[in-house]
Design an enzyme around this catalytic site. Structure first.
Site, PDB file in Angstrom:
ATOM      1  N   ASN A  15      95.885  75.625  43.161  1.00 10.65           N
ATOM      2  CA  ASN A  15      94.891  76.396  41.794  1.00 10.65           C
ATOM      3  C   ASN A  15      94.592  75.662  40.678  1.00 10.65           C
ATOM      4  O   ASN A  15      94.636  75.052  39.973  1.00 10.65           O
ATOM      5  CB  ASN A  15      96.074  77.147  41.425  1.00 10.65           C
ATOM      6  CG  ASN A  15      95.664  78.247  40.516  1.00 10.65           C
ATOM      7  OD1 ASN A  15      94.551  77.892  39.658  1.00 10.65           O
ATOM      8  ND2 ASN A  15      96.887  79.449  40.485  1.00 10.65           N
ATOM      9  N   ASP A  17      92.797  76.825  38.061  1.00 11.15           N
ATOM     10  CA  ASP A  17      92.957  78.078  36.902  1.00 11.15           C
ATOM     11  C   ASP A  17      92.085  76.762  35.875  1.00 11.15           C
ATOM     12  O   ASP A  17      91.713  76.950  34.980  1.00 11.15           O
ATOM     13  CB  ASP A  17      94.092  79.156  36.576  1.00 11.15           C
ATOM     14  CG  ASP A  17      94.063  80.148  37.703  1.00 11.15           C
ATOM     15  OD1 ASP A  17      93.315  80.115  38.833  1.00 11.15           O
ATOM     16  OD2 ASP A  17      95.728  80.514  37.358  1.00 11.15           O
ATOM     17  N   HIS A  18      93.482  75.846  35.947  1.00  8.36           N
ATOM     18  CA  HIS A  18      92.871  74.929  34.404  1.00  8.36           C
ATOM     19  C   HIS A  18      92.445  74.341  33.998  1.00  8.36           C
ATOM     20  O   HIS A  18      91.739  74.009  33.295  1.00  8.36           O
ATOM     21  CB  HIS A  18      94.365  74.566  34.109  1.00  8.36           C
ATOM     22  CG  HIS A  18      95.513  75.881  34.112  1.00  8.36           C
ATOM     23  ND1 HIS A  18      95.430  76.440  33.044  1.00  8.36           N
ATOM     24  CD2 HIS A  18      96.475  76.258  34.862  1.00  8.36           C
ATOM     25  CE1 HIS A  18      96.439  77.612  33.191  1.00  8.36           C
ATOM     26  NE2 HIS A  18      97.221  77.005  34.004  1.00  8.36           N
ATOM     27  N   HIS A  51      92.715  82.647  39.841  1.00  7.83           N
ATOM     28  CA  HIS A  51      93.780  83.882  39.054  1.00  7.83           C
ATOM     29  C   HIS A  51      92.464  84.381  38.370  1.00  7.83           C
ATOM     30  O   HIS A  51      91.823  83.545  36.977  1.00  7.83           O
ATOM     31  CB  HIS A  51      94.968  83.686  38.188  1.00  7.83           C
ATOM     32  CG  HIS A  51      95.891  84.559  37.847  1.00  7.83           C
ATOM     33  ND1 HIS A  51      96.326  84.708  37.250  1.00  7.83           N
ATOM     34  CD2 HIS A  51      95.418  86.126  37.607  1.00  7.83           C
ATOM     35  CE1 HIS A  51      97.299  85.918  37.212  1.00  7.83           C
ATOM     36  NE2 HIS A  51      96.467  86.418  37.066  1.00  7.83           N
ATOM     37  N   ARG A  53      92.330  86.801  35.454  1.00 11.06           N
ATOM     38  CA  ARG A  53      92.619  87.447  34.799  1.00 11.06           C
ATOM     39  C   ARG A  53      91.977  88.882  33.983  1.00 11.06           C
ATOM     40  O   ARG A  53      91.143  88.339  34.571  1.00 11.06           O
ATOM     41  CB  ARG A  53      93.481  86.888  33.482  1.00 11.06           C
ATOM     42  CG  ARG A  53      94.678  85.728  33.971  1.00 11.06           C
ATOM     43  CD  ARG A  53      95.376  84.745  33.007  1.00 11.06           C
ATOM     44  NE  ARG A  53      96.710  86.068  32.519  1.00 11.06           N
ATOM     45  CZ  ARG A  53      97.972  85.242  33.108  1.00 11.06           C
ATOM     46  NH1 ARG A  53      98.426  84.861  33.870  1.00 11.06           N
ATOM     47  NH2 ARG A  53      98.857  86.453  32.153  1.00 11.06           N
ATOM     48  N   ARG A  57      90.224  84.850  30.622  1.00 13.98           N
ATOM     49  CA  ARG A  57      91.019  83.059  30.426  1.00 13.98           C
ATOM     50  C   ARG A  57      90.539  82.058  30.646  1.00 13.98           C
ATOM     51  O   ARG A  57      90.192  80.656  30.415  1.00 13.98           O
ATOM     52  CB  ARG A  57      92.388  83.415  29.105  1.00 13.98           C
ATOM     53  CG  ARG A  57      93.494  82.952  30.473  1.00 13.98           C
ATOM     54  CD  ARG A  57      94.995  82.604  29.545  1.00 13.98           C
ATOM     55  NE  ARG A  57      95.171  84.066  29.736  1.00 13.98           N
ATOM     56  CZ  ARG A  57      96.632  84.462  29.080  1.00 13.98           C
ATOM     57  NH1 ARG A  57      97.456  83.377  29.650  1.00 13.98           N
ATOM     58  NH2 ARG A  57      97.755  85.743  29.247  1.00 13.98           N
ATOM     59  N   GLU A  78      94.378  85.188  43.233  1.00 15.96           N
ATOM     60  CA  GLU A  78      95.516  85.993  42.366  1.00 15.96           C
ATOM     61  C   GLU A  78      95.322  87.428  41.868  1.00 15.96           C
ATOM     62  O   GLU A  78      93.874  86.802  40.894  1.00 15.96           O
ATOM     63  CB  GLU A  78      96.095  84.775  42.017  1.00 15.96           C
ATOM     64  CG  GLU A  78      96.958  83.883  42.675  1.00 15.96           C
ATOM     65  CD  GLU A  78      97.611  82.621  41.595  1.00 15.96           C
ATOM     66  OE1 GLU A  78      97.442  83.122  40.560  1.00 15.96           O
ATOM     67  OE2 GLU A  78      98.025  82.292  41.875  1.00 15.96           O
ATOM     68  N   THR A 109     102.202  83.021  34.929  1.00 17.78           N
ATOM     69  CA  THR A 109     102.960  84.421  35.663  1.00 17.78           C
ATOM     70  C   THR A 109     104.074  83.851  35.646  1.00 17.78           C
ATOM     71  O   THR A 109     104.939  83.188  35.796  1.00 17.78           O
ATOM     72  CB  THR A 109     102.044  84.524  36.477  1.00 17.78           C
ATOM     73  OG1 THR A 109     100.691  84.888  36.574  1.00 17.78           O
ATOM     74  CG2 THR A 109     102.578  85.561  36.992  1.00 17.78           C
ATOM     75  N   GLU A 159     105.215  85.355  48.688  1.00 18.26           N
ATOM     76  CA  GLU A 159     105.368  84.183  47.787  1.00 18.26           C
ATOM     77  C   GLU A 159     106.430  84.185  46.830  1.00 18.26           C
ATOM     78  O   GLU A 159     106.338  85.023  46.066  1.00 18.26           O
ATOM     79  CB  GLU A 159     103.424  83.535  46.727  1.00 18.26           C
ATOM     80  CG  GLU A 159     103.604  82.634  46.509  1.00 18.26           C
ATOM     81  CD  GLU A 159     102.313  81.714  45.997  1.00 18.26           C
ATOM     82  OE1 GLU A 159     101.583  82.467  46.645  1.00 18.26           O
ATOM     83  OE2 GLU A 159     102.666  81.274  44.535  1.00 18.26           O
ATOM     84  N   HIS A 198     104.665  78.349  41.985  1.00 17.18           N
ATOM     85  CA  HIS A 198     105.159  78.031  40.198  1.00 17.18           C
ATOM     86  C   HIS A 198     105.946  76.704  39.761  1.00 17.18           C
ATOM     87  O   HIS A 198     107.132  77.033  40.298  1.00 17.18           O
ATOM     88  CB  HIS A 198     105.240  79.159  40.062  1.00 17.18           C
ATOM     89  CG  HIS A 198     105.231  79.519  37.535  1.00 17.18           C
ATOM     90  ND1 HIS A 198     104.328  80.420  38.174  1.00 17.18           N
ATOM     91  CD2 HIS A 198     105.628  78.946  37.033  1.00 17.18           C
ATOM     92  CE1 HIS A 198     104.419  79.973  36.849  1.00 17.18           C
ATOM     93  NE2 HIS A 198     104.875  79.746  36.129  1.00 17.18           N
TER      94      HIS A 198
HETATM   95  N1  PXP Z   1     101.197  81.688  43.141  1.00 15.94           N
HETATM   96  C1  PXP Z   1     100.994  82.027  41.699  1.00 15.94           C
HETATM   97  C2  PXP Z   1     101.076  83.487  42.174  1.00 15.94           C
HETATM   98  C3  PXP Z   1     100.608  81.862  40.506  1.00 15.94           C
HETATM   99  O1  PXP Z   1     100.263  82.678  39.782  1.00 15.94           O
HETATM  100  C4  PXP Z   1     100.494  80.510  39.697  1.00 15.94           C
HETATM  101  C5  PXP Z   1     100.007  80.596  38.963  1.00 15.94           C
HETATM  102  O2  PXP Z   1     100.620  80.935  37.399  1.00 15.94           O
HETATM  103  C6  PXP Z   1     100.774  79.230  40.685  1.00 15.94           C
HETATM  104  C7  PXP Z   1     100.996  79.565  42.193  1.00 15.94           C
HETATM  105  C8  PXP Z   1     101.465  77.715  40.396  1.00 15.94           C
HETATM  106  O3  PXP Z   1     101.615  77.933  39.695  1.00 15.94           O
HETATM  107  P1  PXP Z   1     101.423  76.149  38.583  1.00 15.94           P
HETATM  108  O4  PXP Z   1     100.090  76.368  37.595  1.00 15.94           O
HETATM  109  O5  PXP Z   1     102.880  76.179  37.500  1.00 15.94           O
HETATM  110  O6  PXP Z   1     101.433  75.350  39.464  1.00 15.94           O
END
Ligand code: PXP
Length: 247
Positions: A15, A17-18, A51, A53, A57, A78, A109, A159, A198
């Site tokens: 992921n 996103d960050h 994701h 959003r 963000r 996502e 999430t 998931e 997560h």
């Molecule tokens: N899976 C889903 C569906 C998520 O929404 C997220 C991010 O919130 C993740 C996995 C990855 O989680 P993390 O960033 O805590 O590794």
């Protein structure tokens, strides 16, 4: 070893996103999540998760097409169960769409989707995505009621939210792990492919990776955080290795 070559493969979806969170902190183009996706593709990641959003963000609309153009890895989008996100998913046709709960005020999430309580809202979205050839997944707690709702909705994938496991302490860790393992077995028995994600880290990933029915883990925040210190390639390679060793 890449997940695809393993006798009982466990894919790693990264992921990103960050990377976009850091980019957006200054409003410019750097660091670019597309570059992160390309590095993930080169070093053993099996998919890119992003994701989009409602408040944009981190990932922005234009990032989706850029990520899809820049790598052959499957994109797992996502998304909240809204008309806006459905239209975006149908336009971009990612390989997979994972429907997640979304509240504007949350930092991440925080819990699973209430698939049981929202059947009527989810059903048309699940079928429109499925009809478009998008592999639909629901991000749910490892809870039999939610799995039953996912079965009734006819999704090919769920998931399981591993946040409770990741935050558990003492005896609770084994209890949370068992919940996930039991639900993964039940999902697989019912023809649903179980994924998990997560809050996974180098320290807590292996008991989850050892659950034989799980086909994919989605990991973001910890990997991007580690990448600040060791680089994204090292972080992904180490996570990949821990997952393979646990299998
Ligand atoms: N899976 C889903 C569906 C998520 O929404 C997220 C991010 O919130 C993740 C996995 C990855 O989680 P993390 O960033 O805590 O590794």
């Amino acid at each position: 070893m890449s997940g695809g070559l393993h006798p009982n493969p466990l894919r790693l979806g990264v992921n990103i996103d960050h990377v976009a969170t850091i980019r957006n902190a200054r409003g410019g183009d750097h660091p670019d999540p597309v570059r992160a996706a390309q590095i993930v593709a080169q070093c053993g990641g099996d998919g890119i998760t992003a994701h989009l959003r409602e408040d944009r963000r981190h990932i922005r609309d234009e990032d989706l097409a850029r990520i899809q153009a820049a790598t052959d890895l499957p994109l797992n989008l996502e998304m909240a169960a809204t008309d806006e996100m459905l239209a975006i998913a149908l336009r971009h046709k990612p390989h997979a769409a994972c429907i997640v709960p979304e509240r504007r005020e949350e930092r991440t999430t925080e819990g699973g989707l209430d698939a049981a309580g929202q059947h009527n809202r989810l059903a048309p979205i699940v079928s429109r995505l499925g009809d478009a050839g998008i592999r639909v997944s629901l991000f749910i707690a490892p809870d039999p009621r939610q799995l039953d709702a996912a079965l009734r909705l006819g999704v090919p994938v769920v998931e399981f939210h591993t946040g409770e496991y990741a935050h558990a302490e003492g005896d609770q860790v084994a209890a949370e792990l068992k919940r996930i393992a039991d639900m993964a077995a039940l999902a697989a028995k019912n023809g649903i492919e179980p994924h998990a994600g997560h809050g996974l880290t180098y320290e807590n990933v292996q008991p989850i990776a050892a659950i034989p029915q799980l086909a994919e883990l989605n990991i973001g925040h910890y990997l991007i955080g580690e990448a600040i210190f060791v680089g994204l390639e090292s972080a992904v390679t180490r996570m990949r290795g821990l997952m393979d060793d646990a299998r």
